[in-house]
Write a protein that holds these residues in place. Structure first.
Motif, PDB file in Angstrom:
ATOM      1  N   LEU A 163       0.676  -1.290   0.206  1.00 50.48           N
ATOM      2  CA  LEU A 163       0.329  -0.125   0.225  1.00 50.48           C
ATOM      3  C   LEU A 163       0.445   1.560   0.030  1.00 50.48           C
ATOM      4  O   LEU A 163       0.562   2.506   0.260  1.00 50.48           O
ATOM      5  N   LYS A 164       2.134   1.142   0.267  1.00 50.44           N
ATOM      6  CA  LYS A 164       3.369   2.194   0.471  1.00 50.44           C
ATOM      7  C   LYS A 164       3.677   2.190  -1.054  1.00 50.44           C
ATOM      8  O   LYS A 164       4.144   3.150  -1.408  1.00 50.44           O
ATOM      9  N   LYS A 166       2.092   1.929  -3.818  1.00 52.15           N
ATOM     10  CA  LYS A 166       0.964   2.815  -4.864  1.00 52.15           C
ATOM     11  C   LYS A 166      -0.330   3.242  -4.167  1.00 52.15           C
ATOM     12  O   LYS A 166      -0.940   2.421  -3.593  1.00 52.15           O
ATOM     13  N   GLN A 167      -0.975   4.030  -4.829  1.00 57.24           N
ATOM     14  CA  GLN A 167      -1.747   4.723  -4.124  1.00 57.24           C
ATOM     15  C   GLN A 167      -2.742   4.639  -5.260  1.00 57.24           C
ATOM     16  O   GLN A 167      -3.268   4.744  -6.669  1.00 57.24           O
ATOM     17  N   TYR A 168      -4.686   3.799  -4.701  1.00 55.86           N
ATOM     18  CA  TYR A 168      -5.654   3.577  -4.963  1.00 55.86           C
ATOM     19  C   TYR A 168      -6.679   4.681  -4.759  1.00 55.86           C
ATOM     20  O   TYR A 168      -6.895   5.774  -3.856  1.00 55.86           O
ATOM     21  N   LYS A 169      -7.891   5.024  -5.261  1.00 55.06           N
ATOM     22  CA  LYS A 169      -8.814   6.165  -4.726  1.00 55.06           C
ATOM     23  C   LYS A 169      -9.743   5.125  -4.219  1.00 55.06           C
ATOM     24  O   LYS A 169     -11.268   6.094  -3.561  1.00 55.06           O
ATOM     25  N   VAL A 171     -10.740   1.218  -1.649  1.00 66.28           N
ATOM     26  CA  VAL A 171     -10.185   0.215  -0.595  1.00 66.28           C
ATOM     27  C   VAL A 171     -11.635  -0.739  -0.959  1.00 66.28           C
ATOM     28  O   VAL A 171     -11.916  -0.301   0.015  1.00 66.28           O
ATOM     29  N   PHE A 199      -5.419   2.332   6.479  1.00 66.96           N
ATOM     30  CA  PHE A 199      -6.007   2.241   5.262  1.00 66.96           C
ATOM     31  C   PHE A 199      -6.039   3.679   5.108  1.00 66.96           C
ATOM     32  O   PHE A 199      -5.779   4.073   3.700  1.00 66.96           O
ATOM     33  N   GLN A 203      -3.523   5.459   2.571  1.00 71.71           N
ATOM     34  CA  GLN A 203      -3.880   5.464   1.180  1.00 71.71           C
ATOM     35  C   GLN A 203      -4.742   7.101   1.331  1.00 71.71           C
ATOM     36  O   GLN A 203      -6.301   6.417   1.812  1.00 71.71           O
ATOM     37  N   ASP A 205      -5.917   9.325   0.127  1.00 70.35           N
ATOM     38  CA  ASP A 205      -6.876   9.434  -1.614  1.00 70.35           C
ATOM     39  C   ASP A 205      -7.960   8.900  -1.250  1.00 70.35           C
ATOM     40  O   ASP A 205      -8.838   9.235  -2.417  1.00 70.35           O
ATOM     41  N   ALA A 206      -8.254   7.472  -1.025  1.00 70.18           N
ATOM     42  CA  ALA A 206      -9.272   6.542  -1.080  1.00 70.18           C
ATOM     43  C   ALA A 206     -10.251   6.689  -0.291  1.00 70.18           C
ATOM     44  O   ALA A 206     -10.639   7.086   0.859  1.00 70.18           O
TER      45      ALA A 206
END
Length: 295
Positions: A163-164, A166-169, A171, A199, A203, A205-206
């Motif tokens: 999770l460090k 890559k960033q996701y929108k 989860v 989380f 993350q 921005d997710a």
């Protein structure tokens, strides 16, 4: 000296309705130069600007310093008030509740799915080919951050490392069936809530979907002292409490895979716990009704 007093008297007379209008004298007993002297005492000089009739707080000014101080204070208070209003408006906008909307496959392109064997099945049969999946058979909340079960660039790493990287929108998180009969409900929820908070940090921005634990069939629920639906529901009720409708959302796939008794439909499962590979489309179609939109 007489000329000096005369000049001061003339100034006092000319500005008695100006900068000295808040002073009063008895002209029969007191010469106008007293206005000038009183003004100088209060740091109001002949060249000072005219004082306002009233200060912003509704009181009459006593001297030039009080006017300046009061005006400055008022400006600071106004700025502070305006800043506070803007901050409140921003927070309100940021905290505005969101609603579920229908979405298509592309909605999941920037999503990551985290979980146990059921999420493994979603990966294998759900057709969400552009999503990332960090899931493994037997995964549980207690080992979630310990085991190196996530594949990143061909290498097995821990969930935190993944999770460090890559960033996701979005989860999507579903876990809990393997913890049945292990520990206490409070202990499980403590670890679960810690995971959700992590989380949020990893993350930022997710949006986070906490998914209800999928039920087992009614047949299994009635006969198994550990893997049963009342126990699952007790966990789901606590998981639901983590949702805030702004950043964290609770979704319950049991709405579409269970029968009238609340058990997993027998025709959807081969082992009373997991869906047939051909039935994962039901789960995916359900997820498509739970996209996040704003009012």
């Amino acid at each position: 000296m007489i000329i000096g007093w005369g000049v001061l008297s003339l100034i006092g007379y000319l500005k008695k309705d100006g900068i000295y209008k808040n002073y009063s004298i008895d002209v029969k007993k007191t010469p106008y130069f007293v206005l000038v002297l009183d003004g100088i005492h209060d740091k109001i000089y002949p060249w000072s600007k005219e004082l306002p009739d009233l200060l912003p707080d509704g009181t009459k000014p006593q001297n030039q310093e009080s006017v300046i101080a009061s005006t400055e204070m008022t400006d600071e208070e106004n700025v502070a008030g305006q800043t506070e209003t803007v901050m409140q408006d921003t927070e309100t906008a940021a905290a505005k509740p969101k609603k579920f909307i229908q979405v298509d496959d592309s909605y999941f392109d920037d999503a990551v799915f985290i979980g146990d064997s059921r999420t493994v099945g979603l990966h294998d049969y759900g057709g969400l080919d552009h999503s990332d999946f960090f899931a493994t058979v037997g995964m549980n909340i207690y080992d979630l951050w310990k085991d190196a079960f996530c594949e990143v660039n061909g290498k097995k790493v821990t969930l935190e490392e993944a999770l460090k990287a890559k960033q996701y929108k979005k989860v999507y998180f579903q876990i809990g069936i393997n913890e049945m009969g292990r520990g206490t409900l409070d202990g499980f929820m403590n670890e679960y809530q810690n995971a959700v908070e992590k989380f949020k940090t990893l993350q930022p921005d997710a949006v986070i979907y906490v998914q209800a634990i999928m039920h087992v069939t009614q047949k299994k629920s009635d006969s198994d002292p550990i893997f049963n639906n009342p126990g699952i529901d007790a966990r789901n009720q606590r998981i639901q409490q983590l949702a805030d409708g702004v950043r964290v959302f609770y979704i319950d796939v049991n709405e579409v895979v269970c029968d009238d008794q609340g058990g997993l439909k027998q025709e959807l499962t081969f082992d009373n716990l997991h869906l047939y590979g051909s039935k994962y489309n039901i789960w995916v179609d359900f997820l498509k009704t739970k996209g996040i939109g704003t009012e």
